[in-house]
Design a protein around this motif. Structure first.
Motif, PDB file in Angstrom:
ATOM      1  N   TYR A   1       1.290  -1.225   0.071  1.00  0.00           N
ATOM      2  CA  TYR A   1      -0.234  -0.332   0.101  1.00  0.00           C
ATOM      3  C   TYR A   1       0.729   1.438  -0.053  1.00  0.00           C
ATOM      4  O   TYR A   1       0.859   2.333  -0.721  1.00  0.00           O
ATOM      5  N   VAL A   2       1.983   0.924   0.956  1.00  0.00           N
ATOM      6  CA  VAL A   2       2.460   2.399   0.413  1.00  0.00           C
ATOM      7  C   VAL A   2       3.664   2.766  -0.326  1.00  0.00           C
ATOM      8  O   VAL A   2       3.820   3.477  -1.079  1.00  0.00           O
ATOM      9  N   LYS A   3       4.223   0.911  -0.726  1.00  0.00           N
ATOM     10  CA  LYS A   3       4.702   1.520  -2.165  1.00  0.00           C
ATOM     11  C   LYS A   3       3.820   2.273  -3.068  1.00  0.00           C
ATOM     12  O   LYS A   3       4.348   3.221  -4.026  1.00  0.00           O
ATOM     13  N   ASP A   4       2.875   2.234  -3.289  1.00  0.00           N
ATOM     14  CA  ASP A   4       1.672   1.856  -4.434  1.00  0.00           C
ATOM     15  C   ASP A   4       1.314   3.298  -4.336  1.00  0.00           C
ATOM     16  O   ASP A   4       1.155   4.446  -5.048  1.00  0.00           O
ATOM     17  N   ILE A   5       1.494   4.283  -2.733  1.00  0.00           N
ATOM     18  CA  ILE A   5       1.198   5.560  -2.890  1.00  0.00           C
ATOM     19  C   ILE A   5       2.308   6.327  -2.739  1.00  0.00           C
ATOM     20  O   ILE A   5       1.334   7.806  -3.643  1.00  0.00           O
ATOM     21  N   LEU A   6       3.690   6.075  -2.829  1.00  0.00           N
ATOM     22  CA  LEU A   6       4.364   6.857  -2.405  1.00  0.00           C
ATOM     23  C   LEU A   6       4.465   7.167  -4.425  1.00  0.00           C
ATOM     24  O   LEU A   6       5.434   7.841  -5.020  1.00  0.00           O
ATOM     25  N   LYS A   7       4.330   5.904  -5.258  1.00  0.00           N
ATOM     26  CA  LYS A   7       4.261   6.025  -6.595  1.00  0.00           C
ATOM     27  C   LYS A   7       3.570   6.768  -7.299  1.00  0.00           C
ATOM     28  O   LYS A   7       3.591   8.112  -7.432  1.00  0.00           O
ATOM     29  N   ALA A   8       2.354   6.583  -6.234  1.00  0.00           N
ATOM     30  CA  ALA A   8       0.497   7.721  -7.274  1.00  0.00           C
ATOM     31  C   ALA A   8       1.260   9.442  -6.854  1.00  0.00           C
ATOM     32  O   ALA A   8       0.902  10.068  -7.800  1.00  0.00           O
ATOM     33  N   GLY A   9       1.344   9.324  -5.886  1.00  0.00           N
ATOM     34  CA  GLY A   9       2.184  10.636  -5.620  1.00  0.00           C
ATOM     35  C   GLY A   9       3.918  11.340  -5.981  1.00  0.00           C
ATOM     36  O   GLY A   9       3.968  12.581  -5.714  1.00  0.00           O
ATOM     37  N   LEU A  10       4.244  10.922  -6.323  1.00  0.00           N
ATOM     38  CA  LEU A  10       6.000  10.853  -7.655  1.00  0.00           C
ATOM     39  C   LEU A  10       7.127  10.915  -6.063  1.00  0.00           C
ATOM     40  O   LEU A  10       7.974  11.426  -6.562  1.00  0.00           O
ATOM     41  N   GLY A  11       6.389  10.531  -5.065  1.00  0.00           N
ATOM     42  CA  GLY A  11       8.140  10.484  -4.049  1.00  0.00           C
ATOM     43  C   GLY A  11       7.720  11.491  -3.439  1.00  0.00           C
ATOM     44  O   GLY A  11       8.563  12.050  -2.950  1.00  0.00           O
ATOM     45  N   LEU A  12       6.319  12.342  -3.604  1.00  0.00           N
ATOM     46  CA  LEU A  12       6.761  13.593  -2.814  1.00  0.00           C
ATOM     47  C   LEU A  12       5.603  13.918  -1.725  1.00  0.00           C
ATOM     48  O   LEU A  12       5.221  14.529  -0.967  1.00  0.00           O
ATOM     49  N   ASN A  13       4.985  12.296  -1.645  1.00  0.00           N
ATOM     50  CA  ASN A  13       4.119  12.738  -0.249  1.00  0.00           C
ATOM     51  C   ASN A  13       4.093  12.378   1.395  1.00  0.00           C
ATOM     52  O   ASN A  13       6.034  12.403   1.107  1.00  0.00           O
ATOM     53  N   ARG A  14       4.108  12.798   2.291  1.00  0.00           N
ATOM     54  CA  ARG A  14       4.223  13.122   3.327  1.00  0.00           C
ATOM     55  C   ARG A  14       4.185  12.054   3.923  1.00  0.00           C
ATOM     56  O   ARG A  14       3.188  11.599   4.400  1.00  0.00           O
ATOM     57  N   MET A  15       5.717  11.511   4.424  1.00  0.00           N
ATOM     58  CA  MET A  15       5.655   9.876   5.131  1.00  0.00           C
ATOM     59  C   MET A  15       4.873  10.364   6.103  1.00  0.00           C
ATOM     60  O   MET A  15       4.259   8.954   6.143  1.00  0.00           O
ATOM     61  N   ASP A  16       5.039  11.039   7.056  1.00  0.00           N
ATOM     62  CA  ASP A  16       3.812  10.450   8.439  1.00  0.00           C
ATOM     63  C   ASP A  16       2.490  10.773   7.839  1.00  0.00           C
ATOM     64  O   ASP A  16       1.466   9.768   8.596  1.00  0.00           O
ATOM     65  N   LEU A  17       2.013  11.435   7.161  1.00  0.00           N
ATOM     66  CA  LEU A  17       1.066  11.421   6.401  1.00  0.00           C
ATOM     67  C   LEU A  17       0.298   9.749   5.465  1.00  0.00           C
ATOM     68  O   LEU A  17      -0.876   9.726   6.151  1.00  0.00           O
ATOM     69  N   VAL A  18       1.793   9.261   5.018  1.00  0.00           N
ATOM     70  CA  VAL A  18       1.365   7.763   4.044  1.00  0.00           C
ATOM     71  C   VAL A  18       1.278   6.816   5.690  1.00  0.00           C
ATOM     72  O   VAL A  18       0.292   6.129   4.959  1.00  0.00           O
TER      73      VAL A  18
END
Length: 142
Positions: free
Chosen positions: A101-118
């Motif tokens: 799930y985290v891998k998919d979210i990071l991919k969809a967010g182009l790695g710009l996600n805030r990891m704490d919120l993910v």
């Protein structure tokens, strides 16, 4: 809830007083028709969940939205819910994991996600999904 209620009451009173003064209304001309314990602004997933919870706790609740129909921005996504290990997945034998799930979210967010919120979404998203299912089932029976 009392401190929020007092704050909102004070805010409403100040806003009303400012509106009355700005519009030259007298106190006798302005009448409140209804009072609410909770006012929820926005009818997307978060606003609707907040309203449901307030109602469940016995609060007289008003849900408003700027649009003529309910749903907010959440209506745009068609009701899709991405969560880890949902009951929907389990019934269908779909295997999932927090890491995928985290891998998919990071991919969809182009790695710009805030990891704490993910992490918050990954850990708590299924609770929100199950709560939504429960509320939908209750609504269908009313």
């Amino acid at each position: 809830m009392n401190s929020r209620r007092k704050f909102l009451g004070s805010l409403c009173a100040l806003t009303s007083a400012a509106m009355l003064k700005a519009n030259s209304f007298s106190d006798e001309q302005f009448k409140w028709d209804e009072e609410w314990d909770v006012l929820v602004v926005g009818s997307g997933f978060a606003g609707t969940a907040a309203a449901c919870q307030a109602i469940d706790e016995g609060a007289k609740t008003l849900l408003i939205d700027k649009m003529p129909v309910l749903g907010g921005n959440s209506a745009i996504n068609g009701g899709a819910f991405a969560v880890v290990n949902s009951s929907f997945q389990k019934v269908r034998g779909i295997e999932d994991s927090y890491e995928l799930y985290v891998k998919d979210i990071l991919k969809a967010g182009l790695g710009l996600n805030r990891m704490d919120l993910v992490e918050v979404i990954a850990k708590n998203g299924n609770d929100a999904y199950e709560y939504t299912l429960k509320k939908a089932c209750i609504a269908e029976t009313r």
